[in-house]
Motif scaffolding. Structure first.
Motif, PDB file in Angstrom:
ATOM      1  N   SER A  17       0.829  -1.205   0.000  1.00  0.00           N
ATOM      2  CA  SER A  17       0.000   0.000   0.000  1.00  0.00           C
ATOM      3  C   SER A  17       0.866   1.260   0.000  1.00  0.00           C
ATOM      4  O   SER A  17       0.564   2.238  -0.693  1.00  0.00           O
ATOM      5  CB  SER A  17      -0.924   0.021   1.227  1.00  0.00           C
ATOM      6  OG  SER A  17      -1.986  -0.884   1.075  1.00  0.00           O
ATOM      7  N   SER A  44      -9.017   5.261   1.811  1.00  0.00           N
ATOM      8  CA  SER A  44      -8.025   4.186   1.902  1.00  0.00           C
ATOM      9  C   SER A  44      -6.614   4.700   1.642  1.00  0.00           C
ATOM     10  O   SER A  44      -5.645   4.166   2.197  1.00  0.00           O
ATOM     11  CB  SER A  44      -8.373   3.069   0.919  1.00  0.00           C
ATOM     12  OG  SER A  44      -8.458   3.564  -0.399  1.00  0.00           O
ATOM     13  N   LEU A  50      -4.323   1.448   0.532  1.00  0.00           N
ATOM     14  CA  LEU A  50      -4.533   1.589  -0.902  1.00  0.00           C
ATOM     15  C   LEU A  50      -4.358   0.246  -1.600  1.00  0.00           C
ATOM     16  O   LEU A  50      -3.420  -0.510  -1.332  1.00  0.00           O
ATOM     17  CB  LEU A  50      -3.538   2.603  -1.464  1.00  0.00           C
ATOM     18  CG  LEU A  50      -3.932   3.342  -2.736  1.00  0.00           C
ATOM     19  CD1 LEU A  50      -5.214   4.132  -2.554  1.00  0.00           C
ATOM     20  CD2 LEU A  50      -2.803   4.270  -3.177  1.00  0.00           C
ATOM     21  N   CYS A  51      -5.297  -0.060  -2.495  1.00  0.00           N
ATOM     22  CA  CYS A  51      -5.267  -1.277  -3.306  1.00  0.00           C
ATOM     23  C   CYS A  51      -5.216  -0.867  -4.782  1.00  0.00           C
ATOM     24  O   CYS A  51      -5.489   0.287  -5.121  1.00  0.00           O
ATOM     25  CB  CYS A  51      -6.505  -2.129  -3.033  1.00  0.00           C
ATOM     26  SG  CYS A  51      -6.575  -2.793  -1.356  1.00  0.00           S
ATOM     27  N   SER A  54      -8.454   0.841  -5.779  1.00  0.00           N
ATOM     28  CA  SER A  54      -9.072   1.754  -4.812  1.00  0.00           C
ATOM     29  C   SER A  54      -9.481   3.064  -5.477  1.00  0.00           C
ATOM     30  O   SER A  54      -8.832   3.528  -6.420  1.00  0.00           O
ATOM     31  CB  SER A  54      -8.093   2.079  -3.681  1.00  0.00           C
ATOM     32  OG  SER A  54      -7.847   0.976  -2.862  1.00  0.00           O
ATOM     33  N   LYS A 163     -15.169  -5.789   1.930  1.00  0.00           N
ATOM     34  CA  LYS A 163     -15.175  -4.381   2.317  1.00  0.00           C
ATOM     35  C   LYS A 163     -16.497  -3.974   2.939  1.00  0.00           C
ATOM     36  O   LYS A 163     -16.530  -3.430   4.045  1.00  0.00           O
ATOM     37  CB  LYS A 163     -14.876  -3.488   1.108  1.00  0.00           C
ATOM     38  CG  LYS A 163     -14.822  -2.005   1.490  1.00  0.00           C
ATOM     39  CD  LYS A 163     -14.371  -1.118   0.344  1.00  0.00           C
ATOM     40  CE  LYS A 163     -14.293   0.339   0.798  1.00  0.00           C
ATOM     41  NZ  LYS A 163     -13.854   1.236  -0.300  1.00  0.00           N
TER      42      LYS A 163
END
Length: 265
Positions: A17, A44, A50-51, A54, A163
């Motif tokens: 991330s 995020s 963070l993905c 995202s 999520k």
């Protein structure tokens, strides 16, 4: 999973991330008006979660013309930002929904001047009375109950949304925000917060791996076998048992946090 031991994986989600965040920030800083726009990371991105897929949530607190230039340029490049500017630059809570206020609590400034402005807004939030904090929690509870109804199905049990489903990352995040709002009622070394930390790590690792493979937040049946092998479980059934156990425990402790925050003395 008892909350007393941290799991260290060969896939370090926090570092991944952070790498995504640094790559994104470096790209934003290439724009000559970046500093004038004074972006503040939200969601995020700010939380270090963070993905690959995202949403990129940003609050701009700088010059409006600079913001238009920055946003327009990145949209032309195909980088879509979900952004807003304060309606009132003296009080960022004016004209916004409770969830926008909550987002400010975990925001991360990207410029020195933005950091000063954000700190001033945090002080304003802290000075609001307990009725304001209760109102924020009530809005959060309403949204959570709506999600519980939406995901109350056998299909979500078999293929959970990591999520938004009950006990997922959104419930976990909201519980931690509530605890911060009513910090005098909690001991953050408590067992329940260690449980949150453990399953945040576990769910975030799964979510990042899903998105690297082209998926989103649903743990689909066809993904479960590969993820089970990748994480070293003996079989998919054992992997899904641990996922469901985590969702159940996070949901339970999130309920407890809200009850504890809103209970009378």
């Amino acid at each position: 999973p008892n909350g007393d031991v941290e799991q260290n994986l060969f896939f370090p989600n926090a570092e991944f991330s952070a790498w995504l965040s640094l790559t994104l920030e470096a790209r934003l800083r290439e724009h000559p008006l970046f500093e004038k726009a004074h972006p503040i990371a939200l969601g995020s991105w700010a939380r270090g979660e963070l993905c690959p897929k995202s949403d990129i949530d940003v609050l701009f607190c700088g010059d409006e013309s600079a913001v238009r230039e920055v946003v327009g340029e990145f949209e032309r490049q195909g980088l879509k930002l979900r952004y807003r500017m304060p309606e009132n630059f003296d009080d960022w809570m004016i004209g916004v929904e409770p969830f926008d206020v909550l987002a400010l609590l975990g925001a991360r400034p990207l410029t020195a001047h933005g950091a000063q402005l954000l700190e001033a807004q945090h002080e304003k939030i802290k000075k609001r009375d307990v009725r304001f904090r209760v109102k924020l929690v009530a809005a959060m509870l309403k949204e959570r109950r709506e999600r519980e109804v939406r995901f109350d199905s056998v299909s979500n049990y078999l293929e959970p949304n990591l999520k938004y489903g009950p006990g997922g990352l959104r419930d976990l995040q909201q519980a931690q925000i509530v605890a911060e709002l009513f910090s005098d009622r909690f001991n953050f070394d408590d067992h329940s917060f260690r449980v949150f930390a453990y399953y945040r790590d576990f769910f975030l690792t799964i979510r990042q791996k899903l998105q690297l493979g082209g998926g989103l937040d649903l743990l689909l049946a066809q993904e479960q076998h590969d993820l089970s092998d990748w994480l070293g479980f003996a079989e998919p059934k054992a992997f899904m048992k641990e996922v469901q156990r985590g969702l159940s425990r996070v949901s339970f402790y999130a309920d407890w946090v809200i009850e504890q925050a809103l209970s009378s003395d």
